[in-house]
Design an enzyme around this catalytic site. Sequence first.
Site, PDB file in Angstrom:
ATOM      1  N   ASP A 481     -61.686 -10.656  10.946  1.00 33.54           N
ATOM      2  CA  ASP A 481     -62.599  -9.695  10.322  1.00 33.54           C
ATOM      3  C   ASP A 481     -63.385  -9.007  11.427  1.00 33.54           C
ATOM      4  O   ASP A 481     -64.238  -9.618  12.064  1.00 33.54           O
ATOM      5  CB  ASP A 481     -63.538 -10.415   9.343  1.00 33.54           C
ATOM      6  N   ASP A 680     -24.108 -12.646 -27.485  1.00 34.68           N
ATOM      7  CA  ASP A 680     -24.239 -11.203 -27.649  1.00 34.68           C
ATOM      8  C   ASP A 680     -25.318 -10.700 -26.698  1.00 34.68           C
ATOM      9  O   ASP A 680     -26.426 -11.255 -26.631  1.00 34.68           O
ATOM     10  CB  ASP A 680     -24.605 -10.855 -29.096  1.00 34.68           C
ATOM     11  N   ASP A 755     -19.339  -6.076 -24.313  1.00 38.75           N
ATOM     12  CA  ASP A 755     -20.527  -6.929 -24.184  1.00 38.75           C
ATOM     13  C   ASP A 755     -20.479  -8.140 -25.096  1.00 38.75           C
ATOM     14  O   ASP A 755     -21.498  -8.789 -25.326  1.00 38.75           O
ATOM     15  CB  ASP A 755     -21.786  -6.115 -24.472  1.00 38.75           C
ATOM     16  N   ASP A 756     -19.305  -8.455 -25.667  1.00 42.57           N
ATOM     17  CA  ASP A 756     -19.134  -9.632 -26.523  1.00 42.57           C
ATOM     18  C   ASP A 756     -18.451 -10.729 -25.720  1.00 42.57           C
ATOM     19  O   ASP A 756     -17.427 -10.495 -25.066  1.00 42.57           O
ATOM     20  CB  ASP A 756     -18.304  -9.286 -27.763  1.00 42.57           C
ATOM     21  N   ASP A1040      35.112  24.020 -33.512  1.00 40.11           N
ATOM     22  CA  ASP A1040      34.227  24.643 -32.529  1.00 40.11           C
ATOM     23  C   ASP A1040      33.229  25.517 -33.274  1.00 40.11           C
ATOM     24  O   ASP A1040      33.379  25.765 -34.493  1.00 40.11           O
ATOM     25  CB  ASP A1040      35.021  25.478 -31.519  1.00 40.11           C
ATOM     26  N   GLU A1074      28.783  24.009 -34.691  1.00 36.16           N
ATOM     27  CA  GLU A1074      29.787  22.991 -34.344  1.00 36.16           C
ATOM     28  C   GLU A1074      29.841  21.897 -35.395  1.00 36.16           C
ATOM     29  O   GLU A1074      30.924  21.417 -35.773  1.00 36.16           O
ATOM     30  CB  GLU A1074      29.457  22.400 -32.976  1.00 36.16           C
ATOM     31  N   ASP A1157      38.931  28.588 -30.229  1.00 35.61           N
ATOM     32  CA  ASP A1157      37.904  29.476 -29.673  1.00 35.61           C
ATOM     33  C   ASP A1157      38.169  30.924 -30.047  1.00 35.61           C
ATOM     34  O   ASP A1157      37.230  31.701 -30.266  1.00 35.61           O
ATOM     35  CB  ASP A1157      37.851  29.339 -28.153  1.00 35.61           C
ATOM     36  N   ASP A1230      31.846  56.155   4.536  1.00 37.01           N
ATOM     37  CA  ASP A1230      31.288  57.475   4.760  1.00 37.01           C
ATOM     38  C   ASP A1230      30.056  57.634   3.877  1.00 37.01           C
ATOM     39  O   ASP A1230      29.861  56.885   2.900  1.00 37.01           O
ATOM     40  CB  ASP A1230      32.313  58.555   4.439  1.00 37.01           C
ATOM     41  N   ASP A1287      32.613  57.247  10.678  1.00 36.98           N
ATOM     42  CA  ASP A1287      32.350  58.292  11.668  1.00 36.98           C
ATOM     43  C   ASP A1287      31.266  57.805  12.627  1.00 36.98           C
ATOM     44  O   ASP A1287      30.756  56.687  12.507  1.00 36.98           O
ATOM     45  CB  ASP A1287      31.973  59.599  10.976  1.00 36.98           C
TER      46      ASP A1287
END
Length: 1462
Positions: A481, A680, A755-756, A1040, A1074, A1157, A1230, A1287
């Site tokens: 002090d 819980d 959280d369960d 076809d 087809e 065809d 040409d 040419d």
Amino acid sequence: MGQIFSRSASPIPRPPRGLAAHHWLNFLQAAYRLEPGPSSYDFHQLKKFLKIALETPVWICPINYSLLASLLPKGYPGRVNEILHILIQTQAQIPSRPAPPPPSSSTHDPPDSDPQIPPPYVEPTAPQVLPVMHPHGAPPNHRPWQMKDLQAIKQEVSQAAPGSPQFMQTIRLAVQQFDPTAKDLQDLLQYLCSSLVASLHHQQLDSLISEAETRGITGYNPLAGPLRVQANNPQQQGLRREYQQLWLAAFAALPGSAKDPSWASILQGLEEPYHAFVERLNIALDNGLPEGTPKDPILRSLAYSNANKECQKLLQARGHTNSPLGDMLRACQAWTPKDKTKVLVVQPKKPPPNQPCFRCGKAGHWSRDCTQPRPPPGPCPLCQDPTHWKRDCPRLKPTIPEPEPEEDALLLDLPADIPHPKNLHRGGGLTSPPTLQQVLPNQDPTSILPVIPLDPARRPVIKAQIDTQTSHPKTIEALLDTGADMTVLPIALFSSNTPLKNTSVLGAGGQTQDHFKLTSLPVLIRLPFRTTPIVLTSCLVDTKNNWAIIGRDALQQCQGVLYLPEAKRPPVILPIQAPAVLGLEHLPRPPEISQFPLNPERLQALQHLVRKALEAGHIEPYTGPGNNPVFPVKKANGTWRFIHDLRATNSLTIDLSSSSPGPPDLSSLPTTLAHLQTIDLKDAFFQIPLPKQFQPYFAFTVPQQCNYGPGTRYAWRVLPQGFKNSPTLFEMQLAHILQPIRQAFPQCTILQYMDDILLASPSHADLQLLSEATMASLISHGLPVSENKTQQTPGTIKFLGQIISPNHLTYDAVPKVPIRSRWALPELQALLGEIQWVSKGTPTLRQPLHSLYCALQRHTDPRDQIYLNPSQVQSLVQLRQALSQNCRSRLVQTLPLLGAIMLTLTGTTTVVFQSKQQWPLVWLHAPLPHTSQCPWGQLLASAVLLLDKYTLQSYGLLCQTIHHNISTQTFNQFIQTSDHPSVPILLHHSHRFKNLGAQTGELWNTFLKTTAPLAPVKALMPVFTLSPVIINTAPCLFSDGSTSQAAYILWDKHILSQRSFPLPPPHKSAQRAELLGLLHGLSSARSWRCLNIFLDSKYLYHYLRTLALGTFQGRSSQAPFQALLPRLLSRKVVYLHHVRSHTNLPDPISRLNALTDALLITPVLQLSPADLHSFTHCGQTALTLQGATTTEASNILRSCHACRKNNPQHQMPQGHIRRGLLPNHIWQGDITHFKYKNTLYRLHVWVDTFSGAISATQKRKETSSEAISSLLQAIAYLGKPSYINTDNGPAYISQDFLNMCTSLAIRHTTHVPYNPTSSGLVERSNGILKTLLYKYFTDKPDLPMDNALSIALWTINHLNVLTNCHKTRWQLHHSPRLQPIPETHSLSNKQTHWYYFKLPGLNSRQWKGPQEALQEAAGAALIPVSASSAQWIPWRLLKRAACPRPVGGPADPKEKDHQHHG
């Protein structure tokens, strides 16, 4: 003597030190008036003289240049004398300012100057500025600005305001030196001045120019344009100087303020819309622009110069840098700031080099990543030490080292006797280090006070050893002090015989007489930071043993200062560690969603909820960016719930992958774990700290009522609810907390989901220990536990919506199914959702669920009413009965797992069970895949994989046996004949299979709790039998289809039936066609039990093979037609074969497939010969090939108006040219011109000399690049030639064209243009091509040029027939090559011609031969020149010779002349 010096390179030479800038500018301007101009040597001598003159007293303001010239020595080098002469003449021309009035005369002598009285004010003399003058007859010295010139000028005027004398003198000197044009002056103005000054100067200049043009200027011609345009001509020297004087005079009208007003500093933000920025400028100009000043030019100038870089680029690109404001707004109206929030660019890091790092000498890293300091480039310039940089040199550092205080203790060994003691501050002075530095500046080391460290948590208390010399030394804790004058010690430290004196002490409690005593015995105090003890001659003794205080008398001897460390508030760290990854690590821009208004009730509830969250420490006040709206929601019990709308933040967040696959299956709890307990957690998410850098994304605002004031801003300190990654982050943190508990109790099980928490233990004692350890761990980590929601056996355990009993599980809420036919869509959807939640325990097959799912389909309005049919109502009855039996067994670890798979037409149902148990473990349902065909083998393999995955994930086991409802025969046939990818899977698991076959109902009736037998699924039985080989006694079916038609042919040694039919209009699918063709073919072959089917469709081929092995019909647009195939193929034996179409093989399969065809090809209407000629203008032979007679073809040609006009003879003249021996041997090229509609086209033509095939392209130029492009197109059309002949035009002899020919291995030669011998073929082709074009444009003047050219090439190459070979050019071009000429060949009976010949290119006059021609053509004949080679010889080098008469043969009467020309 007569030497001419060069001009100075620098625009403004530097002045000598000590000379004012305006004085130096006068000297420079006078120097530049010299003729010839000054050199660098002249400036050097001028500076040298001025340095000497600055030391003389004649240097006053204004300068007396005459007096200055008298100081110049005779014969001084350079041209300094001429410069001073110019200045003396100029100074004489400038009128002097009136002298100030003389001071009033006084009879008394002036009094002595009083230092307290300031001298009278004398107006400063303005510096003299010389005007810009050009010497008479001086040549023009105009030179455009360079960047270094502009930079030098700007550096000179950087400290001067526009219009100031220094600014004007510098600009005048630059104008005189460079003689700039009007454009140069405008560039200088924009570079030096701001946009505001430039705009104001432009207005003043316009007004001055208007006045000058009105009064007339020497050399100004009003008809040649405005003055600004004429002044840009460097040759107009006089007019340009007049413009320069006007440009300089415009600065005189500028305002005196050198600073731009506040609105000139308005800048566009990086993400601010351009129209908002212009609106801010407009408002600022309206409020701050002086009256009468035009606003539009300033606004346009600032709208470009103060815009951000992106908008400036847009304005520059569109040429709107100084356009009307509307054009600038339209140019930037679509601009939006680039979205940089969603882009994450990750650049791979380059591997480090193999060379060693130049810092540390080690390889394997870049030098920029090296941890070693960079070595200095050389020795230090101060101490010549090469080991450190100059900045680290010891000479630059203070010589007095500062002591570093230790953290734990400070031990100072100071002398007890100090020559100059320092008095401590009174009043309990505790000093901190900043105060200490202010109190004790610049003290030597011996005078620095020792710092006594104190512990702020325990007040200024220190351990001290007290020796009173009447008892043994004792250690106590004393209070330091500095406010106590004397040290106070408890009486317990002193012996009973210590002499004590009464004294009065004045303290905080007042004056006391008997509490303290005074001792005069010396006391030794040893402190921990001091080796020498403190000796007190007297001290106070506390008789009540309450106080031990070391006062100022002891601390005075220490010469120390109490140091109380700054009270650093420890950071509030929640027990759970903050997550390392949040999903927002790329830190996009936080969302700014405005808070919507709330009614008084909701606002009051929101304020209450925010107050509670603030007290709980979940939120804190916040002042940063970002905002997401908040609102309260009233619960059913009347309380309010806080909702934070974080959808904007969630859209910016990256999803974190959860390690949990979902809620655990509670049936996996073994029956041996009979003792259970649930835990819980309350407000679980609010226990995870949120890092500070993510707070802007979770900020919100609580508004004031009626917006009476600004809202209060808050941000979350913890992870809030509503953030999409909060569940995942909490789940990971909770798993980290429970992991040590799981390891400490291996015999127990802890189930965790969100959280369960569920604790399962084999005994009650273990459960109690497990519960206590778990609770203690959760509470120590700051997770509060809800005691009132804890459940424990014996008793009902409800967990995750299920009720856990000792040996079975039931659901907490089983839906009730009302039986009715009318349902609202939301009601039925909600009911099926609840049934799906409890489906793992509901004993039912997939069929009733699928029936109700089908009822939800094909609805688009959520408000629809659904009416169920009787079968769907019956499904509701089955589901209600099954829900009443909803129950599942718990796992018995001693029994193996068994599986059962039921394949049905509506999906797959799988059951996991154990023997001798009342209920199964789980029911699993899977729909059919979304494909047109679902082979049962694929469904069975998928069900096995799903079963193994679920059992491994939930129970950690595999099923020992798997039952299924497929017979052994069907299963074996699928394994042996199918090539499906599911076959290896079934083979791998076949040892676990048990086929139920026809006894399906026995096992499943036990599961379903019913006595009704289950019917076997017919779809599992093969529809028809596939034959591995072709069936000789069965007919062959070919089918076809195309997008418009379907066809089939049924053949058995001849065509039994054939048909083609169109598809219905709404459907244009080749697969549908087809399938339709196959169905019609099977209908016509219904009577045959065996059939050979040939298909060129892979889709139908694989579909029929899968159908033969057993399949379920899935969803498909062709489902109605596919459902007919099993009926038509039932119990047949079929051989399937896939045919590759369009192979043109000579086998009957390809022929019949091509015939099928052909039935699909729509016949094309044949053009008549007259129509064909009117379209193509082809020749007579081409018309005869199209069906016309010779007479009809001739009449068509005579009646054609275009042919009579452009080609009356209907044929082109024959020419003579050296031809190639085979196609693509020799080409001729040409470029011919064709003018049409005032456009001159260049037709680049290439002709094959063997076949005459032509390729032509129309271009606009004759460059080498166009020639190369046309040749490449011709090669793509005709093929690559070996030789090309052109040419000698510039395009063909260019180096680029020759390089291209060399790269393609093409030999290029040239010929004489327009020579019928060398270039006749290409010239004749040009004529044919242009004649056809003229015909087309005569018939159709609006025909496009490219279309006309394509028709002409088609006509020449594919339609017109050559008369000598009766083939088209295209047919001849693709004809087979000539056979090689043998050494000996037999004479043919065909009439042959014999020729004498000369070899081309030789000057020999001797004829060779005669030789028989191998081939004759127009212009040449192929003559064997040797025994192994032949050569084309032109007619001019040939002479016809008579055929030698064979021995014994008659002479040819036609051959009379043995020597005549062909």
